[in-house]
Design a protein around this motif. Structure first.
Motif, PDB file in Angstrom:
ATOM      1  N   ARG A 164       0.828  -1.214   0.000  1.00 21.23           N
ATOM      2  CA  ARG A 164       0.000   0.000   0.000  1.00 21.23           C
ATOM      3  C   ARG A 164       0.860   1.261   0.000  1.00 21.23           C
ATOM      4  O   ARG A 164       0.622   2.196  -0.777  1.00 21.23           O
ATOM      5  CB  ARG A 164      -0.921   0.004   1.222  1.00 21.23           C
ATOM      6  CG  ARG A 164      -2.029  -1.042   1.199  1.00 21.23           C
ATOM      7  CD  ARG A 164      -2.919  -0.866   2.418  1.00 21.23           C
ATOM      8  NE  ARG A 164      -3.905  -1.892   2.558  1.00 21.23           N
ATOM      9  CZ  ARG A 164      -5.091  -1.927   1.916  1.00 21.23           C
ATOM     10  NH1 ARG A 164      -5.384  -0.958   1.074  1.00 21.23           N
ATOM     11  NH2 ARG A 164      -5.934  -2.914   2.122  1.00 21.23           N
ATOM     12  N   LEU A 165       1.862   1.307   0.882  1.00 21.90           N
ATOM     13  CA  LEU A 165       2.641   2.537   1.045  1.00 21.90           C
ATOM     14  C   LEU A 165       3.611   2.749  -0.114  1.00 21.90           C
ATOM     15  O   LEU A 165       3.941   3.887  -0.436  1.00 21.90           O
ATOM     16  CB  LEU A 165       3.379   2.513   2.375  1.00 21.90           C
ATOM     17  CG  LEU A 165       2.442   2.695   3.583  1.00 21.90           C
ATOM     18  CD1 LEU A 165       3.183   2.490   4.896  1.00 21.90           C
ATOM     19  CD2 LEU A 165       1.799   4.071   3.576  1.00 21.90           C
ATOM     20  N   THR A 166       4.074   1.669  -0.748  1.00 21.62           N
ATOM     21  CA  THR A 166       4.879   1.839  -1.959  1.00 21.62           C
ATOM     22  C   THR A 166       4.043   2.466  -3.068  1.00 21.62           C
ATOM     23  O   THR A 166       4.470   3.428  -3.726  1.00 21.62           O
ATOM     24  CB  THR A 166       5.445   0.484  -2.430  1.00 21.62           C
ATOM     25  OG1 THR A 166       6.312  -0.043  -1.424  1.00 21.62           O
ATOM     26  CG2 THR A 166       6.231   0.654  -3.720  1.00 21.62           C
ATOM     27  N   GLY A 167       2.844   1.935  -3.256  1.00 20.74           N
ATOM     28  CA  GLY A 167       1.957   2.508  -4.263  1.00 20.74           C
ATOM     29  C   GLY A 167       1.571   3.942  -3.939  1.00 20.74           C
ATOM     30  O   GLY A 167       1.555   4.818  -4.821  1.00 20.74           O
ATOM     31  N   LEU A 168       1.298   4.217  -2.655  1.00 18.59           N
ATOM     32  CA  LEU A 168       0.917   5.574  -2.239  1.00 18.59           C
ATOM     33  C   LEU A 168       2.064   6.553  -2.483  1.00 18.59           C
ATOM     34  O   LEU A 168       1.850   7.660  -2.987  1.00 18.59           O
ATOM     35  CB  LEU A 168       0.535   5.564  -0.760  1.00 18.59           C
ATOM     36  CG  LEU A 168       0.188   6.924  -0.147  1.00 18.59           C
ATOM     37  CD1 LEU A 168      -1.072   7.499  -0.797  1.00 18.59           C
ATOM     38  CD2 LEU A 168      -0.001   6.794   1.365  1.00 18.59           C
ATOM     39  N   GLY A 169       3.287   6.142  -2.117  1.00 18.15           N
ATOM     40  CA  GLY A 169       4.427   7.034  -2.288  1.00 18.15           C
ATOM     41  C   GLY A 169       4.658   7.393  -3.747  1.00 18.15           C
ATOM     42  O   GLY A 169       4.940   8.560  -4.066  1.00 18.15           O
ATOM     43  N   ILE A 170       4.530   6.434  -4.638  1.00 12.63           N
ATOM     44  CA  ILE A 170       4.738   6.706  -6.064  1.00 12.63           C
ATOM     45  C   ILE A 170       3.615   7.584  -6.619  1.00 12.63           C
ATOM     46  O   ILE A 170       3.855   8.509  -7.405  1.00 12.63           O
ATOM     47  CB  ILE A 170       4.840   5.383  -6.844  1.00 12.63           C
ATOM     48  CG1 ILE A 170       6.125   4.650  -6.446  1.00 12.63           C
ATOM     49  CG2 ILE A 170       4.819   5.631  -8.350  1.00 12.63           C
ATOM     50  CD1 ILE A 170       6.274   3.286  -7.055  1.00 12.63           C
ATOM     51  N   ARG A 171       2.375   7.328  -6.193  1.00 12.98           N
ATOM     52  CA  ARG A 171       1.259   8.152  -6.686  1.00 12.98           C
ATOM     53  C   ARG A 171       1.329   9.577  -6.171  1.00 12.98           C
ATOM     54  O   ARG A 171       0.755  10.491  -6.789  1.00 12.98           O
ATOM     55  CB  ARG A 171      -0.075   7.512  -6.270  1.00 12.98           C
ATOM     56  CG  ARG A 171      -0.460   6.296  -7.094  1.00 12.98           C
ATOM     57  CD  ARG A 171      -1.892   5.872  -6.835  1.00 12.98           C
ATOM     58  NE  ARG A 171      -2.063   5.377  -5.484  1.00 12.98           N
ATOM     59  CZ  ARG A 171      -1.928   4.102  -5.123  1.00 12.98           C
ATOM     60  NH1 ARG A 171      -1.602   3.198  -6.031  1.00 12.98           N
ATOM     61  NH2 ARG A 171      -2.108   3.723  -3.871  1.00 12.98           N
ATOM     62  N   GLN A 172       2.022   9.813  -5.047  1.00 15.09           N
ATOM     63  CA  GLN A 172       2.108  11.160  -4.480  1.00 15.09           C
ATOM     64  C   GLN A 172       3.234  12.004  -5.095  1.00 15.09           C
ATOM     65  O   GLN A 172       3.384  13.168  -4.733  1.00 15.09           O
ATOM     66  CB  GLN A 172       2.322  11.066  -2.965  1.00 15.09           C
ATOM     67  CG  GLN A 172       1.074  10.674  -2.198  1.00 15.09           C
ATOM     68  CD  GLN A 172       1.301  10.626  -0.700  1.00 15.09           C
ATOM     69  OE1 GLN A 172       2.422  10.442  -0.235  1.00 15.09           O
ATOM     70  NE2 GLN A 172       0.238  10.778   0.065  1.00 15.09           N
ATOM     71  N   VAL A 173       4.016  11.432  -5.984  1.00 15.00           N
ATOM     72  CA  VAL A 173       5.046  12.222  -6.662  1.00 15.00           C
ATOM     73  C   VAL A 173       4.351  13.324  -7.471  1.00 15.00           C
ATOM     74  O   VAL A 173       3.425  13.041  -8.238  1.00 15.00           O
ATOM     75  CB  VAL A 173       5.905  11.327  -7.585  1.00 15.00           C
ATOM     76  CG1 VAL A 173       6.865  12.170  -8.410  1.00 15.00           C
ATOM     77  CG2 VAL A 173       6.669  10.315  -6.754  1.00 15.00           C
ATOM     78  N   PRO A 174       4.759  14.582  -7.297  1.00 14.95           N
ATOM     79  CA  PRO A 174       4.067  15.684  -7.990  1.00 14.95           C
ATOM     80  C   PRO A 174       4.029  15.499  -9.506  1.00 14.95           C
ATOM     81  O   PRO A 174       5.016  15.074 -10.122  1.00 14.95           O
ATOM     82  CB  PRO A 174       4.912  16.917  -7.616  1.00 14.95           C
ATOM     83  CG  PRO A 174       5.568  16.545  -6.325  1.00 14.95           C
ATOM     84  CD  PRO A 174       5.825  15.076  -6.409  1.00 14.95           C
ATOM     85  N   ARG A 175       2.886  15.802 -10.077  1.00 13.72           N
ATOM     86  CA  ARG A 175       2.711  15.654 -11.524  1.00 13.72           C
ATOM     87  C   ARG A 175       3.680  16.554 -12.299  1.00 13.72           C
ATOM     88  O   ARG A 175       4.145  16.199 -13.381  1.00 13.72           O
ATOM     89  CB  ARG A 175       1.258  15.996 -11.893  1.00 13.72           C
ATOM     90  CG  ARG A 175       0.929  15.786 -13.366  1.00 13.72           C
ATOM     91  CD  ARG A 175      -0.542  16.028 -13.622  1.00 13.72           C
ATOM     92  NE  ARG A 175      -1.348  15.065 -12.907  1.00 13.72           N
ATOM     93  CZ  ARG A 175      -1.631  13.848 -13.356  1.00 13.72           C
ATOM     94  NH1 ARG A 175      -1.138  13.447 -14.518  1.00 13.72           N
ATOM     95  NH2 ARG A 175      -2.394  13.048 -12.660  1.00 13.72           N
ATOM     96  N   GLU A 176       4.004  17.726 -11.716  1.00 18.37           N
ATOM     97  CA  GLU A 176       4.924  18.649 -12.393  1.00 18.37           C
ATOM     98  C   GLU A 176       6.304  18.011 -12.577  1.00 18.37           C
ATOM     99  O   GLU A 176       6.961  18.198 -13.605  1.00 18.37           O
ATOM    100  CB  GLU A 176       5.060  19.951 -11.595  1.00 18.37           C
ATOM    101  CG  GLU A 176       3.790  20.783 -11.520  1.00 18.37           C
ATOM    102  CD  GLU A 176       2.820  20.279 -10.472  1.00 18.37           C
ATOM    103  OE1 GLU A 176       3.201  19.340  -9.718  1.00 18.37           O
ATOM    104  OE2 GLU A 176       1.684  20.792 -10.409  1.00 18.37           O
ATOM    105  N   VAL A 177       6.736  17.243 -11.552  1.00 20.24           N
ATOM    106  CA  VAL A 177       8.037  16.576 -11.640  1.00 20.24           C
ATOM    107  C   VAL A 177       8.018  15.517 -12.735  1.00 20.24           C
ATOM    108  O   VAL A 177       8.980  15.372 -13.507  1.00 20.24           O
ATOM    109  CB  VAL A 177       8.397  15.944 -10.278  1.00 20.24           C
ATOM    110  CG1 VAL A 177       9.693  15.156 -10.377  1.00 20.24           C
ATOM    111  CG2 VAL A 177       8.515  17.017  -9.205  1.00 20.24           C
ATOM    112  N   ILE A 178       6.921  14.770 -12.816  1.00 25.17           N
ATOM    113  CA  ILE A 178       6.794  13.725 -13.840  1.00 25.17           C
ATOM    114  C   ILE A 178       6.783  14.347 -15.230  1.00 25.17           C
ATOM    115  O   ILE A 178       7.455  13.872 -16.159  1.00 25.17           O
ATOM    116  CB  ILE A 178       5.527  12.896 -13.594  1.00 25.17           C
ATOM    117  CG1 ILE A 178       5.642  12.150 -12.255  1.00 25.17           C
ATOM    118  CG2 ILE A 178       5.285  11.908 -14.732  1.00 25.17           C
ATOM    119  CD1 ILE A 178       4.402  11.392 -11.858  1.00 25.17           C
TER     120      ILE A 178
END
Length: 272
Positions: A164-178
């Protein structure tokens, strides 16, 4: 009357009958992995292990945790539970390692695939809310008694937090950075390994901390199927009505849990 248990029992029996070679191979592999951890911990004398863990605690969590580690592990040795503590630590470390080996890739997959996330979410809910004792039943049927079924049950019980927390951490990466990474020509794998995982690392480390804590709690329960360690001390205190022995085993578990928790929390805080 809907007899769900009957069909689950039929499924477990079918798996036990038709996949016996597979479970035997897993038993040998996981058993060798756990024994490797145990032999390594047994080889290092207590007067080296305790200062090393205290130094690690000082480095990652501060002086207070280091003093607690030194005194707490010294108390465990003084109570005569050092061997049992090393057995428990070996089972926790091996179970956590296998849980992370499975859980982190699943967390990455769930973060990058909404469909996978939808499928995994109810499965993880089931794994987290199912009473821990239930996992002991198929573990014993598949592997018999000993440390391997204890590790098997522990992996299933402790894996959901890191997924859960691995998925949460990746989804929380700011869209601007991506978007900036894409604009500089980063491939999908470069985006994952050089951008998303480093930024998600504090959240992933929190998931690892939770997995370790849940592994430790399950290892105690796994003593009911002869997994050994401190859980066996607590279980002996309960079954033989030795109140003092039960409390001593419980105190040793608490000390080990606090040491592991503070060190892993300290590592997570340093990465923020």
């Amino acid at each position: 009357m809907i007899n769900i248990g009957k069909y689950i029992e039929m499924l477990i029996n079918w798996l036990t009958e038709h996949f016996a070679p597979f479970f035997d191979a897993m038993d040998s592999a996981i058993g060798g992995f756990i024994n490797g951890f145990q032999h390594l911990l047994y080889l290092i004398p207590f007067y080296i292990t305790i200062p090393l863990l205290a130094a690690l605690a000082w480095w990652k969590a501060g002086r207070g945790t280091a003093i607690f580690t030194l005194l707490g592990l010294g108390l465990i040795y003084g109570m005569g539970f050092w061997t049992e503590t090393m057995q428990t630590l070996a089972l926790v470390l091996s179970s956590t390692s296998l849980a992370l080996l499975l859980g982190i890739p699943l967390g990455i997959w769930s973060a990058r695939s909404p469909r996978c996330n939808q499928v995994l979410r109810p499965i993880l809910d089931l794994m987290q809310t199912m009473p821990a004792f239930v996992y002991l039943i198929p573990a014993v049927l598949f592997f018999g008694l000993g440390t391997v079924p204890g590790a098997f049950a522990t992996i299933i019980f402790a894996m959901p937090p890191v997924v859960r927390l691995t998925g949460l951490g990746i989804r929380q990466v700011p869209r601007e950075v991506i978007e900036a990474s894409h604009s500089f020509g980063a491939t999908s794998w470069q985006l994952l390994y050089k951008v998303q995982l480093p930024l998600a690392l504090p959240t992933i480390l929190t998931g690892i901390n939770q997995t370790i804590m849940m592994s430790l709690s399950m290892v105690v329960i796994a003593a009911m199927i002869s997994a050994g360690g401190l859980g066996e001390v607590v279980l002996k205190g309960i079954t033989q009505m030795k109140i003092g022995l039960g409390f001593e085993g419980g105190i040793a578990v608490v000390i080990l849990a606090i040491v592991l928790d503070r060190i892993t929390q300290g590592i997570a805080q340093m990465k923020k």
